[in-house]
Design a protein around this motif. Structure first.
Motif, PDB file in Angstrom:
ATOM      1  N   TYR A  66      -6.474   2.129  -7.372  1.00 37.37           N
ATOM      2  CA  TYR A  66      -7.085   2.903  -6.287  1.00 37.37           C
ATOM      3  C   TYR A  66      -8.472   3.368  -6.698  1.00 37.37           C
ATOM      4  O   TYR A  66      -8.830   3.351  -7.879  1.00 37.37           O
ATOM      5  N   HIS A 109       0.834  -1.200   0.000  1.00 38.25           N
ATOM      6  CA  HIS A 109       0.000   0.000   0.000  1.00 38.25           C
ATOM      7  C   HIS A 109       0.868   1.249   0.000  1.00 38.25           C
ATOM      8  O   HIS A 109       1.885   1.291   0.670  1.00 38.25           O
ATOM      9  N   THR A 117      -2.893   0.575  -4.124  1.00 35.78           N
ATOM     10  CA  THR A 117      -2.132  -0.672  -4.040  1.00 35.78           C
ATOM     11  C   THR A 117      -1.120  -0.648  -5.174  1.00 35.78           C
ATOM     12  O   THR A 117      -1.483  -0.358  -6.314  1.00 35.78           O
ATOM     13  N   ASP A 123       0.717  -0.235   6.637  1.00 36.49           N
ATOM     14  CA  ASP A 123      -0.732  -0.066   6.799  1.00 36.49           C
ATOM     15  C   ASP A 123      -1.119   0.642   8.096  1.00 36.49           C
ATOM     16  O   ASP A 123      -2.026   1.465   8.111  1.00 36.49           O
TER      17      ASP A 123
END
Lengths: 394, 390
Positions: free
Chosen positions: B163, B6, B81, B58
């Motif tokens: 995204y 991420h 991502t 994250d």
């Protein structure tokens, strides 16, 4: 002389050395949960009972103290526990048709509760005070009727030091309405002014530890046996279900030790000596100064006094003194965060020019005469300097 | 490195770049983003073609998004991502993105800047649309080119980015690209907003606060420190210079005509601020003045106070209503602190009938009694100034 000169003891006090020692021992060895089944737990339970017994003696309560003293986190919780606890236990229609009575100079912890009930539609009678901060017995007599549910009158005012005649008020209240709950916030009076809950016929009394050189976070209420209250805090059922939560044993023993510190006659004598000294020295050195509140020893606490100096702003004088390590206050520390200032000064009819220049000086068992002399000297010098800017006071 | 990670995809305005040195601009923006993320351990900032990428774990993602969205020069950002540009991996990521929230209609948007990728943008979009439809087979999902519930974006670069959320940035120019200026910061509502607005135009701040103890308290000073700290969320770190002002202020009150005290006090503040500004390489002064808001903010008063310095005085709030200023203060989070009831030095010696249309000559006359040792007093105040790094 102490390095700093702390004269704001009505806000809070320095814990006395005996209190600290007593608590240290307790932290180290008396850490058991008083509700535990084993013997050390039982020992703590007994210890708390003994502290309650002692506290009960100081307010001249009769009967089983274990049932009538409840420990709290301090004055605000105590006031809420008793006033809300009593009123919220009543049937809504009784509350709607009844009247509750208090004064215009209460601590915010009481005033805000009454304001909340008033907003909910409950009839509140706010008793005025005279220029010394005293409630008139005639006003009280008129206010209490068969509809009165609860009367709350501050025993000693936190700014003026004014002590209300609670016994005389008790006679008036109970002769007019024996079934109403008579409460007093006695946080500023405890151990500083005599109290007898039996003679005063009080049903509830709020007390607090950190105003008498005890620790913060501990207080107590007296609740006369037979009065049902709705608890604020539910949980494990401690204090007979009236105040759940593991007992603050260290706070309780610290509070108990603080009571012992104040049992000495010497403390009381020096307190009056300080008060007289401040009154005399300030009024001699400065013109346009008023010592607020009553002047006779029967109607005031020796530990707290308000002085109004025309031509200065109390807050600026406070900071000027602060720069010289003399700490005083302009009023209730608990309400300095709120915008409604000077309620007490307004209530006693003080003119705005004096109101703006009001400071509060208060003593405790750790105050020395040197502190007082030095403090007063600094206050006078700084007030004189600040009066040069008098024309700019709004 | 895992295959899938991420990141925060950061966009900066292409239009804003015109006329500016593009590389300097982007490098400064990257530096400022790094500064804004310095409290987050996992954040790594990377510059790629046309975008800035923040790699972040994250558990710090939300804090990272917050911090980056406040950096001036950032137009928008998206949590995305990142994965190898390989169709199977992209398909899985798109489905995963679609699963994040319920929808009835959707659209796949594709940008392909890596021209080596074997499919064109429309081909990729059509293919991935099919994959999503198949994934939700029988649930009645529809592709909608206009007004779809969800837009799922795929950017195919050296890596692929997937995204669907767009978070607005604050726009503006990266702090530092317009040089430095000294903000006269009080505890009020206006001056923090003025600082914010100039920082938005790329100005790096130094702040100057006038402390008049005991007339203003330690709490009043602490309040200004707090306001400064809130500003740093947008402006990056800066220095707050706390000027001991009691001696000058009380002398003015004692020797100058009462009606003129506010103006003269402000003239001295400007003089001191200019000294500090010079010492700290600032090019201008910034004030929170708004025309006509109070007696000291009439045109004549502004002229009388601004006239004592040679530096440019930037007044970004000059044409704004109080309510407009309050709305910005609320938006940037300074309002609640500004309205705490501690006096600041502008409000303690307010004459009963202040001069609203000062004549510059008269004011100069009014302050003659100050001028004998003004230079020394100003020098002393500057020397005794306490600097707090925010």
């Amino acid at each position: 002389m102490n390095q700093i000169c702390y004269l704001d003891n009505a806000a809070t006090t320095q814990p006395a050395p005996q209190v600290i020692n007593r608590m240290m021992t307790s932290f180290q060895t008396e850490y058991f949960n008083p509700s535990a089944m084993y013997e050390p737990g039982l020992k703590e339970e007994k210890r708390i009972q003994a502290c309650k017994q002692h506290l009960g003696q100081r307010i001249h309560a009769r009967g089983d103290m274990d049932q009538q003293i409840i420990y709290t986190s301090g004055g605000s919780e105590g006031d809420n526990m008793l006033i809300r606890g009593i009123l919220d236990h009543m049937r809504p229609d009784v509350l709607r048709n009844g009247t509750i009575v208090t004064t215009v100079i209460e601590h915010p912890a009481v005033r805000e509760i009454f304001q909340d009930y008033e907003n909910q539609g409950v009839h509140v009678i706010w008793l005025p005070v005279d220029q010394e901060g005293l409630v008139s017995p005639q006003d009280l007599e008129k206010a209490v009727t068969d509809k009165t549910l609860l009367v709350s009158i501050m025993g000693v005012n936190n700014e003026l030091g004014t002590a209300q005649p609670l016994e005389e008020f008790g006679r008036i209240i109970k002769s007019r309405q024996p079934n109403c709950f008579y409460h007093s916030d006695f946080v500023q009076g405890f151990m500083k002014f005599p109290i007898d809950v039996e003679k005063a016929q009080l049903d509830g009394l709020t007390l607090c530890g950190h105003k008498i050189n005890g620790p913060k976070g501990i207080g107590a209420v007296y609740l006369r046996k037979g009065w049902p209250i709705k608890p604020l805090i539910f949980g494990g059922g401690q204090e007979r279900g009236l105040r759940s939560g593991t007992e603050n044993v260290q706070g309780i023993v610290g509070f108990d030790e603080a009571v012992r510190v104040w049992e000495s006659d010497e403390v009381h004598q020096s307190m009056f000596r300080y008060r007289h000294y401040v009154e005399k020295t300030l009024t001699e050195a400065l013109d346009r100064v008023k010592i607020l509140g009553p002047h006779d020893e029967q109607s005031c606490s020796p530990a707290v006094m308000s002085v109004a100096i025309e031509g200065i702003r109390g807050e600026v004088l406070l900071h000027a003194c602060e720069a010289r390590q003399v700490y005083i206050s302009t009023g209730s520390a608990c309400s300095t965060h709120k915008k409604e200032k000077h309620q007490v000064q307004r209530a006693i009819g003080l003119s705005p020019s004096y109101t703006e220049g009001t400071i509060r000086i208060s003593f405790s068992a750790t105050t020395t005469f040197d502190d007082v002399k030095n403090g007063v000297k600094v206050i006078i010098e700084e007030a004189e300097k600040l009066r040069k800017f008098e024309k700019f006071i709004k | 490195m895992e295959n899938k990670q991420h990141v925060i995809l950061v966009r900066y305005g292409e239009i804003a770049l015109k006329g500016l040195n593009r590389h300097t601009f982007i490098d400064l923006l990257v530096k400022n983003i790094r500064g804004a993320l310095s409290h987050l351990e996992s954040a790594q900032v990377e510059k790629i073609q046309g975008r800035i990428i923040v790699h972040i774990d994250d558990h710090e993602l939300n804090q990272g998004i917050d911090a980056v969205s406040r950096v001036f020069g950032v137009v928008s950002l998206s949590p995305a991502t990142v994965l190898p540009s390989d169709m199977t991996a992209i398909e899985a990521a798109v489905v995963e993105e679609a699963d994040l929230r319920p929808f009835d209609s959707f659209k796949i948007c594709v940008k392909r800047s890596d021209k080596r990728f074997p499919m064109t943008s429309p081909e990729i979009a059509r293919h991935l649309g099919g994959v999503v439809l198949k994934h939700y087979d029988g649930q009645g999902k529809k592709v909608k080119m206009k007004g779809a519930d969800r837009e799922i974006w795929v950017e195919v670069r050296e890596s692929a980015y997937v995204y669907s959320d767009f978070i607005q940035g604050r726009g503006g120019l990266p702090v530092g690209c317009s040089g430095k200026a000294a903000l006269l910061l009080s505890g009020g509502i206006d001056s923090p907003v003025a600082g914010y607005m100039m920082a938005k135009r790329g100005v790096k701040l130094e702040a100057v606060y006038f402390h008049s103890f005991p007339f203003t308290s330690e709490r009043a000073k602490e309040k200004v420190v707090d306001l400064g700290r809130i500003l740093t969320r947008y402006t990056g770190h800066f220095d707050l210079h706390v000027v001991p002002f009691t001696d000058i202020q009380t002398k003015i009150v004692e020797v100058c005509p009462e009606r003129q005290t506010t103006i003269i006090i402000r003239r001295f503040m400007m003089r001191i601020a200019e000294e500090i500004a010079k010492k700290t390489n600032c090019l201008s002064l910034i004030t929170g003045e708004s025309l006509g808001q109070v007696a000291s903010q009439t045109q004549e008063s502004l002229a009388a106070t601004g006239g004592v310095v040679s530096m440019e005085v930037l007044r970004p709030l000059i044409g704004m209503d109080k309510q407009e200023i309050v709305e910005i203060a609320q938006d940037i989070g300074t309002f609640e602190t500004s309205i705490l009831p501690y006096e600041d030095c502008c409000t303690i010696f307010v004459p009963k009938h202040p001069e609203t249309h000062p004549n510059r000559k008269k004011i100069a006359q009014g302050e003659t009694k100050m001028m004998d040792d003004a230079e020394e007093m100003i020098q002393k105040a500057v020397e005794e100034t306490e600097t707090i790094h925010l």
